[in-house]
Design a protein around this motif. Structure first.
Motif, PDB file in Angstrom:
ATOM      1  N   MET A   1      12.598   6.368  -8.163  1.00  0.00           N
ATOM      2  CA  MET A   1      12.337   6.552  -6.755  1.00  0.00           C
ATOM      3  C   MET A   1      10.848   6.400  -6.503  1.00  0.00           C
ATOM      4  O   MET A   1      10.028   7.036  -7.149  1.00  0.00           O
ATOM      5  N   LEU A   2      10.528   5.525  -5.560  1.00  0.00           N
ATOM      6  CA  LEU A   2       9.141   5.212  -5.241  1.00  0.00           C
ATOM      7  C   LEU A   2       8.902   5.451  -3.753  1.00  0.00           C
ATOM      8  O   LEU A   2       9.302   4.641  -2.920  1.00  0.00           O
ATOM      9  N   PRO A   3       8.270   6.552  -3.368  1.00  0.00           N
ATOM     10  CA  PRO A   3       7.915   6.737  -1.958  1.00  0.00           C
ATOM     11  C   PRO A   3       6.724   5.869  -1.607  1.00  0.00           C
ATOM     12  O   PRO A   3       5.756   5.780  -2.377  1.00  0.00           O
ATOM     13  N   THR A   4       6.780   5.208  -0.461  1.00  0.00           N
ATOM     14  CA  THR A   4       5.701   4.284  -0.105  1.00  0.00           C
ATOM     15  C   THR A   4       5.234   4.477   1.329  1.00  0.00           C
ATOM     16  O   THR A   4       6.018   4.782   2.234  1.00  0.00           O
ATOM     17  N   TYR A   5       3.939   4.255   1.498  1.00  0.00           N
ATOM     18  CA  TYR A   5       3.328   4.100   2.816  1.00  0.00           C
ATOM     19  C   TYR A   5       2.122   3.187   2.615  1.00  0.00           C
ATOM     20  O   TYR A   5       1.147   3.570   1.977  1.00  0.00           O
ATOM     21  N   ASN A   6       2.248   1.976   3.100  1.00  0.00           N
ATOM     22  CA  ASN A   6       1.192   0.960   2.957  1.00  0.00           C
ATOM     23  C   ASN A   6       0.880   0.652   1.487  1.00  0.00           C
ATOM     24  O   ASN A   6      -0.260   0.807   1.042  1.00  0.00           O
ATOM     25  N   GLU A   7       1.873   0.209   0.748  1.00  0.00           N
ATOM     26  CA  GLU A   7       1.693  -0.183  -0.654  1.00  0.00           C
ATOM     27  C   GLU A   7       2.122  -1.629  -0.879  1.00  0.00           C
ATOM     28  O   GLU A   7       2.618  -1.997  -1.935  1.00  0.00           O
ATOM     29  N   VAL A   8       1.917  -2.487   0.130  1.00  0.00           N
ATOM     30  CA  VAL A   8       2.399  -3.863   0.051  1.00  0.00           C
ATOM     31  C   VAL A   8       1.750  -4.639  -1.091  1.00  0.00           C
ATOM     32  O   VAL A   8       2.361  -5.555  -1.667  1.00  0.00           O
ATOM     33  N   ASP A   9       0.524  -4.286  -1.452  1.00  0.00           N
ATOM     34  CA  ASP A   9      -0.187  -5.040  -2.480  1.00  0.00           C
ATOM     35  C   ASP A   9       0.306  -4.728  -3.894  1.00  0.00           C
ATOM     36  O   ASP A   9       0.126  -5.539  -4.805  1.00  0.00           O
ATOM     37  N   SER A  10       0.916  -3.570  -4.079  1.00  0.00           N
ATOM     38  CA  SER A  10       1.290  -3.152  -5.428  1.00  0.00           C
ATOM     39  C   SER A  10       2.786  -3.041  -5.677  1.00  0.00           C
ATOM     40  O   SER A  10       3.230  -3.094  -6.825  1.00  0.00           O
ATOM     41  N   ILE A  11       3.584  -2.908  -4.626  1.00  0.00           N
ATOM     42  CA  ILE A  11       4.976  -2.494  -4.811  1.00  0.00           C
ATOM     43  C   ILE A  11       5.808  -3.508  -5.603  1.00  0.00           C
ATOM     44  O   ILE A  11       6.630  -3.124  -6.447  1.00  0.00           O
ATOM     45  N   ALA A  12       5.627  -4.794  -5.384  1.00  0.00           N
ATOM     46  CA  ALA A  12       6.439  -5.790  -6.081  1.00  0.00           C
ATOM     47  C   ALA A  12       6.212  -5.712  -7.591  1.00  0.00           C
ATOM     48  O   ALA A  12       7.173  -5.754  -8.381  1.00  0.00           O
ATOM     49  N   GLY A  13       4.970  -5.590  -8.005  1.00  0.00           N
ATOM     50  CA  GLY A  13       4.671  -5.488  -9.423  1.00  0.00           C
ATOM     51  C   GLY A  13       5.223  -4.225 -10.050  1.00  0.00           C
ATOM     52  O   GLY A  13       5.709  -4.238 -11.192  1.00  0.00           O
ATOM     53  N   ILE A  14       5.163  -3.104  -9.316  1.00  0.00           N
ATOM     54  CA  ILE A  14       5.696  -1.842  -9.829  1.00  0.00           C
ATOM     55  C   ILE A  14       7.208  -1.936 -10.010  1.00  0.00           C
ATOM     56  O   ILE A  14       7.758  -1.530 -11.034  1.00  0.00           O
TER      57      ILE A  14
END
Length: 232
Positions: A1-14
């Motif tokens: 589970m990955l909570p996100t807010y403005n992580e567009v630059d890193s999320i795909a790699g994670i």
């Protein structure tokens, strides 16, 4: 589970890194309507990869409520172990295998920055000291003997989340991690740690704030008091 807010630059790699660790893993991104398009990007990943899922929420509602929403989503499905980790690259997915191995001994596995010395890279000294002594403070206040009770990289057995009354979990910031550990421990579950190396985010901005620190100062004592009075 990955909570996100403005992580567009890193999320795909994670997401890619997590899925590469074990074929049994799936990913849930809990996105609070990130204005930078994080949610839309994950939607595109989910369209081509069935192990990727997205839970869209209306606006920024806080880290604690994002975790609770993710827990409920996982409990509604056939997941035996539920991991949580940051989406900014500070948690290395390769430690997931260590946590899976430790799950045979513990009901809650915490990825610890401090159980084998201080394993933090690129944090300013002020942030490191705040984190290190906050954990010592939490240990004194709660009595829970963890070196890193504020870590957001952890694994819960399904039975733990089924037993804890999630409606009573009130922490919204990083104190959420302390509260979940404390509640699991008070329910008689085994809470243990495995060492990790934490690297400060390379992309995006930290969500740490003064309000989060202030919540932590009083919340840990409130948890201890509620436990002593049987109102936890």
């Amino acid at each position: 589970m990955l909570p996100t807010y403005n992580e567009v630059d890193s999320i795909a790699g994670i997401v890619e890194s997590v899925l590469a660790q074990d074929s049994r893993l799936s990913v849930l991104v809990v996105d609070d309507a990130s204005p930078d398009g994080t949610g839309a990007l994950v939607d595109s990943l989910a369209a081509t990869e069935p192990r990727v899922n997205v839970l869209h929420r209306e606006g920024k509602q806080g880290l604690g409520t994002a975790y609770i929403a993710g827990f409920r989503w996982a409990l509604d499905r056939d997941f035996e172990w539920i991991f949580e980790m940051d989406a900014d690259g500070s948690h290395d997915a390769r430690y997931i295998s260590d946590m899976i191995a430790a799950a045979g001994r513990f009901d809650v596995v915490v990825g610890s920055r401090y159980t084998a010395g201080v394993n933090v890279i690129n944090w300013p000294m002020s942030r490191l000291l705040l984190s290190y002594y906050a954990n010592k403070y939490a240990r004194i206040a709660t009595g829970l003997r963890l070196a890193d009770s504020t870590s957001g990289f952890k694994c819960f057995a399904r039975r733990v989340l089924e037993t804890i009354d999630l409606d009573r979990v009130g922490s919204t910031g990083y104190t959420f991690q302390i509260e979940m550990n404390f509640r699991a421990w008070k329910k008689g579950f085994r809470v243990g740690e495995v060492p990790i190396v934490f690297t400060d985010r390379r992309l995006g901005q930290s969500k740490m704030s003064g309000a989060i620190v202030r919540e932590a100062v009083w919340r840990v004592w409130a948890l201890r008091l509620r436990s002593l009075t049987g109102r936890l």
